[in-house]
Design a protein around this motif. Structure first.
Motif, PDB file in Angstrom:
ATOM      1  N   LYS A  78      15.470  -2.188   4.635  1.00  0.00           N
ATOM      2  CA  LYS A  78      16.342  -2.460   3.466  1.00  0.00           C
ATOM      3  C   LYS A  78      15.478  -3.310   2.599  1.00  0.00           C
ATOM      4  O   LYS A  78      14.909  -4.142   2.857  1.00  0.00           O
ATOM      5  CB  LYS A  78      17.372  -3.377   4.265  1.00  0.00           C
ATOM      6  N   PRO A  79      15.680  -3.122   1.280  1.00  0.00           N
ATOM      7  CA  PRO A  79      14.951  -3.696   0.268  1.00  0.00           C
ATOM      8  C   PRO A  79      15.092  -5.082  -0.038  1.00  0.00           C
ATOM      9  O   PRO A  79      14.183  -5.748  -0.021  1.00  0.00           O
ATOM     10  CB  PRO A  79      15.061  -3.053  -1.064  1.00  0.00           C
ATOM     11  N   SER A  80      16.073  -5.426   0.483  1.00  0.00           N
ATOM     12  CA  SER A  80      16.406  -7.004   0.271  1.00  0.00           C
ATOM     13  C   SER A  80      17.406  -7.513   1.275  1.00  0.00           C
ATOM     14  O   SER A  80      18.627  -7.083   1.378  1.00  0.00           O
ATOM     15  CB  SER A  80      17.037  -7.398  -1.269  1.00  0.00           C
ATOM     16  N   ALA A  81      16.798  -8.462   2.272  1.00  0.00           N
ATOM     17  CA  ALA A  81      17.876  -8.822   3.249  1.00  0.00           C
ATOM     18  C   ALA A  81      18.652 -10.001   2.937  1.00  0.00           C
ATOM     19  O   ALA A  81      18.645 -10.655   2.157  1.00  0.00           O
ATOM     20  CB  ALA A  81      16.763  -9.400   4.448  1.00  0.00           C
ATOM     21  N   LEU A  82      19.870  -9.779   3.538  1.00  0.00           N
ATOM     22  CA  LEU A  82      20.964 -10.894   3.671  1.00  0.00           C
ATOM     23  C   LEU A  82      21.209 -11.517   4.858  1.00  0.00           C
ATOM     24  O   LEU A  82      21.089 -11.078   5.831  1.00  0.00           O
ATOM     25  CB  LEU A  82      22.153 -10.200   3.164  1.00  0.00           C
ATOM     26  N   VAL A  83      21.539 -12.918   4.928  1.00  0.00           N
ATOM     27  CA  VAL A  83      21.622 -13.460   5.897  1.00  0.00           C
ATOM     28  C   VAL A  83      22.751 -12.871   6.696  1.00  0.00           C
ATOM     29  O   VAL A  83      22.738 -12.865   7.992  1.00  0.00           O
ATOM     30  CB  VAL A  83      22.248 -14.949   5.643  1.00  0.00           C
TER      31      VAL A  83
END
Lengths: 117, 116
Positions: A78-83
């Motif tokens: 995933k290019p940009s992780a989220l909490v």
């Protein structure tokens, strides 16, 4: 032996950074590969699968996975992780039947993804 | 759509007791599965069904029985519970089998079973 391995018990990543969860497999024939996610106290949810076609597969929640036949891998990215991506991730591979058996889904042991703010 | 539901959510049994876990799906899926999940291990298939009235053994069938009298329901029975059957049990369903196109499985929320 036919198997699937997730070499990391846990992956830690900072929010906003790219993430990779690794999966390698060993199966005869053409593999069918899956990623599932399990949130706490919930059942598994399907994310994406590879059966044939493009090696890069896009799935739910912005996840994608790349099938690499030569390395027998199917890493989740995933290019940009989220909490909110923090969860347990399972890779699975279909094992074709042998000797009159059945198609079987073999799961890896799971990788816990922790995304820190 | 409720998807896949399981009852009960939790249960504590004593060794030797029996119980039945119920799984129901409202997606008109042909295939249904029972798995168990143990710490540090992936899911393991107990039994499965390819349609109403059919059942078959999976990887770890010993100590369990199943029935699929209606397409939407898949029951898992433990006749004489043992501590080794302490686990989280998941039911799943799919439109086609693993060899088909619509082979992704939809899971229920699980039943946490403890056998003392």
């Amino acid at each position: 032996a036919q198997s699937v391995a997730q070499p990391e018990d846990q992956v830690n990543v900072a929010e906003g950074n790219p993430l990779t969860v690794k999966c390698t497999y060993s199966v005869s024939g053409n593999p069918y590969l899956f990623w599932y996610v399990q949130y706490p106290n919930r059942g598994l949810q399907f994310l994406l699968k590879y059966i044939t076609g493009d090696n890069l597969v896009k799935g739910s929640y912005g996840f994608e996975a790349e099938f690499n036949k030569s390395q027998t891998s199917f890493h989740l990215k995933k290019p940009s992780a989220l909490v909110s991506d923090s969860a347990l991730y399972f890779c699975a591979v279909r094992v074709p039947p042998s000797g009159g058996g059945y198609n079987k889904l073999i799961f890896g042991a799971g990788t816990r993804l922790a995304v820190h703010p | 759509n409720a998807g896949v539901t399981q009852t009960p959510k939790f249960r504590v049994l004593k060794t030797g007791q029996s119980m039945t876990l119920l799984c129901a799906q409202d997606m008109n899926h042909e295939y249904m599965y029972w798995y168990r999940q143990d710490p540090g291990m992936g899911l393991r298939l107990i039994h499965y069904s390819v349609g109403e009235g059919t059942t078959a053994k999976g990887e770890v069938p010993d100590g369990y029985n199943v029935s699929r009298l209606k397409k939407q329901n898949f029951l898992l029975g433990l006749e004489s519970a043992a501590p080794s059957q302490t686990s989280v049990y998941f039911c799943a369903s799919s439109l086609t089998g693993l060899g088909g196109i619509y082979n992704e499985q939809f899971f229920g929320p699980g039943t946490r079973l403890t056998v003392l």
